[in-house]
Structure formats: structure tokens, C-alpha cells
Design an enzyme around this catalytic site. Structure first.
Site, PDB file in Angstrom:
ATOM      1  N   GLY A  44     -75.293  65.543  75.149  1.00  0.00           N
ATOM      2  CA  GLY A  44     -75.433  64.782  73.911  1.00  0.00           C
ATOM      3  C   GLY A  44     -75.735  65.735  72.766  1.00  0.00           C
ATOM      4  O   GLY A  44     -76.357  66.788  72.978  1.00  0.00           O
ATOM      5  N   GLN A  49     -78.358  68.344  64.335  1.00  0.00           N
ATOM      6  CA  GLN A  49     -78.519  69.558  65.141  1.00  0.00           C
ATOM      7  C   GLN A  49     -77.518  70.647  64.767  1.00  0.00           C
ATOM      8  O   GLN A  49     -77.700  71.805  65.130  1.00  0.00           O
ATOM      9  CB  GLN A  49     -78.372  69.237  66.639  1.00  0.00           C
ATOM     10  CG  GLN A  49     -79.508  68.379  67.182  1.00  0.00           C
ATOM     11  CD  GLN A  49     -79.328  68.134  68.671  1.00  0.00           C
ATOM     12  OE1 GLN A  49     -78.604  67.230  69.066  1.00  0.00           O
ATOM     13  NE2 GLN A  49     -79.971  68.943  69.491  1.00  0.00           N
ATOM     14  N   CYS A  92     -83.480  69.538  75.272  1.00  0.00           N
ATOM     15  CA  CYS A  92     -82.844  69.355  73.977  1.00  0.00           C
ATOM     16  C   CYS A  92     -82.190  70.677  73.597  1.00  0.00           C
ATOM     17  O   CYS A  92     -82.823  71.723  73.714  1.00  0.00           O
ATOM     18  CB  CYS A  92     -83.893  68.958  72.939  1.00  0.00           C
ATOM     19  SG  CYS A  92     -83.211  68.762  71.278  1.00  0.00           S
ATOM     20  N   LEU A  93     -80.933  70.612  73.153  1.00  0.00           N
ATOM     21  CA  LEU A  93     -80.234  71.853  72.805  1.00  0.00           C
ATOM     22  C   LEU A  93     -80.917  72.575  71.637  1.00  0.00           C
ATOM     23  O   LEU A  93     -80.724  73.766  71.460  1.00  0.00           O
ATOM     24  CB  LEU A  93     -78.767  71.556  72.465  1.00  0.00           C
ATOM     25  CG  LEU A  93     -77.908  71.054  73.638  1.00  0.00           C
ATOM     26  CD1 LEU A  93     -76.511  70.707  73.152  1.00  0.00           C
ATOM     27  CD2 LEU A  93     -77.851  72.082  74.765  1.00  0.00           C
ATOM     28  N   HIS A 134     -82.379  59.368  72.631  1.00  0.00           N
ATOM     29  CA  HIS A 134     -82.725  60.744  72.235  1.00  0.00           C
ATOM     30  C   HIS A 134     -81.925  61.157  70.993  1.00  0.00           C
ATOM     31  O   HIS A 134     -82.481  61.712  70.037  1.00  0.00           O
ATOM     32  CB  HIS A 134     -82.433  61.689  73.419  1.00  0.00           C
ATOM     33  CG  HIS A 134     -82.680  63.143  73.153  1.00  0.00           C
ATOM     34  ND1 HIS A 134     -83.664  63.862  73.793  1.00  0.00           N
ATOM     35  CD2 HIS A 134     -82.048  64.019  72.321  1.00  0.00           C
ATOM     36  CE1 HIS A 134     -83.641  65.122  73.356  1.00  0.00           C
ATOM     37  NE2 HIS A 134     -82.664  65.251  72.469  1.00  0.00           N
ATOM     38  N   GLU A 135     -80.634  60.868  71.006  1.00  0.00           N
ATOM     39  CA  GLU A 135     -79.779  61.294  69.885  1.00  0.00           C
ATOM     40  C   GLU A 135     -80.077  60.485  68.616  1.00  0.00           C
ATOM     41  O   GLU A 135     -80.051  61.029  67.507  1.00  0.00           O
ATOM     42  CB  GLU A 135     -78.297  61.167  70.257  1.00  0.00           C
ATOM     43  CG  GLU A 135     -77.852  61.939  71.504  1.00  0.00           C
ATOM     44  CD  GLU A 135     -78.308  63.390  71.548  1.00  0.00           C
ATOM     45  OE1 GLU A 135     -78.515  63.999  70.479  1.00  0.00           O
ATOM     46  OE2 GLU A 135     -78.467  63.924  72.664  1.00  0.00           O
ATOM     47  N   HIS A 138     -82.844  61.911  66.790  1.00  0.00           N
ATOM     48  CA  HIS A 138     -82.437  63.038  65.929  1.00  0.00           C
ATOM     49  C   HIS A 138     -81.962  62.540  64.567  1.00  0.00           C
ATOM     50  O   HIS A 138     -82.208  63.185  63.545  1.00  0.00           O
ATOM     51  CB  HIS A 138     -81.305  63.840  66.578  1.00  0.00           C
ATOM     52  CG  HIS A 138     -81.766  64.861  67.580  1.00  0.00           C
ATOM     53  ND1 HIS A 138     -82.660  65.864  67.270  1.00  0.00           N
ATOM     54  CD2 HIS A 138     -81.437  65.050  68.888  1.00  0.00           C
ATOM     55  CE1 HIS A 138     -82.849  66.625  68.341  1.00  0.00           C
ATOM     56  NE2 HIS A 138     -82.136  66.147  69.343  1.00  0.00           N
TER      57      HIS A 138
HETATM   58 ZN    ZN Z   1     -82.093  66.821  71.282  1.00  0.00          ZN
END
Ligand code: ZN
Length: 161
Positions: A44, A49, A92-93, A134-135, A138
Site C-alpha cells: 500500500g 508518502q 510503513c514504507l 493505514h493509507e 496517511h
Molecule cells: Zn504507511
């Protein structure tokens, strides 16, 4: 085209994203985000991000274990959350190397705009429900760290420092 993934605590990760349109720029953004997500071994990725404050996220819940199923969500809105909450251990990236436990609704009903301009709504369960939450966090300037108690957060930040 691959884009750079911002790392926490980049201030753009704490900003609220603006509604997205279905113009050429959004189409290119979604395509770039999927390419960036796959390259980073993620499932995701949200537009903030990659430094774009637009309400767009991409997800592929199954590419690591089966067939790729890329999905793009514009202006997602959670219409309903299950009372059932599950503890979710999330990476998380933008916060590489850290897994944090976050409580998430087990199921949600999500409404969003698709790239072709049509509106979709669906009940999401399992990993897709959790990943979408989660996304969407963001898009609202929230990262996993923001869900922790002050003590747990201090501990997590010490690991990152
Ligand atoms: Zn994340």
C-alpha cells in the site's frame, strides 16, 4: 516513473491531503505510485508518502502471494466501521524497519472515486480493510506512531533515532 518515498518525520507526512480529480496528473500519479510501491516491496502507498498532498492511495493485497491486483482509490471515505477491532502489526514504507501494533476495525465499508470517474463502494475485510485504514490515515496526516501511547511512542522514536 518511480518516485522518492518520504521518510518520517518529513512534515508532509503530517499534513492533510486535498481532494483529487481524475485528470491526467492523477492518472500519472497513480501509475507512478504503483510502480514505486512494487519497487519498495510494499502492499500500500498513499500520495503524501511521495510528497503529493492529494487524497489518493494504491494497494495490492495479493501480489506477494499470488496474482497482482493493483487498485487505486481516489477520495476514499469510510462509511462504516465494524465494532470488532483487531490488533494489527504494521510496517510503513515511510518508517522503514519499525513494526508497530495499531488497533484497526476488522471490516469497513469504503466509498471512493475510481480513475474513470465512477463511484465505487465495497465492504473490505481482512488485510484490505486494515491496509485501507493505514493509507487513509496517511491522507489525514496520521502515521502509525500517532496511534501509540506517549510512552510507547517515546520508545519507538528512540529506536528510530
Ligand atoms: Zn504507511
Amino acid at each position: 516513473m518511480r518516485r522518492d518515498i518520504l521518510l518520517w518525520p518529513d512534515p508532509r507526512l503530517s499534513m492533510v491531503a486535498e481532494p483529487a480529480g481524475t485528470d491526467e496528473a492523477t492518472l500519472a500519479l497513480a501509475s507512478d505510485m504503483l510502480e514505486t510501491m512494487y519497487a519498495a516491496q510494499g502492499r500500500g502507498l498513499a500520495a503524501p508518502q511521495v510528497g503529493v498532498l492529494a487524497r489518493v492511495f494504491v494497494m495490492d493485497a495479493s501480489w506477494k502471494t499470488g496474482t497482482a491486483q493493483p487498485e487505486t482509490f481516489l477520495n476514499p471515505e469510510i462509511l462504516w466501521r465494524s465494532d470488532a477491532v483487531v490488533p494489527s502489526t504494521e510496517g510503513c514504507l515511510s518508517i522503514p524497519g519499525l513494526l508497530l501494533e495499531v488497533p484497526r476495525a476488522a471490516e469497513i465499508i469504503l466509498r471512493w472515486l475510481m480513475l474513470d470517474g465512477t463511484v465505487a463502494a465495497q465492504k473490505l475485510t481482512g488485510f484490505r480493510a486494515i491496509c485501507a485504514q493505514h493509507e487513509i490515515d496517511h491522507l489525514n496526516g496520521i502515521v502509525t506512531l500517532d496511534h501509540l501511547s506517549p510512552e510507547a511512542r517515546a520508545k519507538a522514536e528512540a529506536v528510530l533515532a
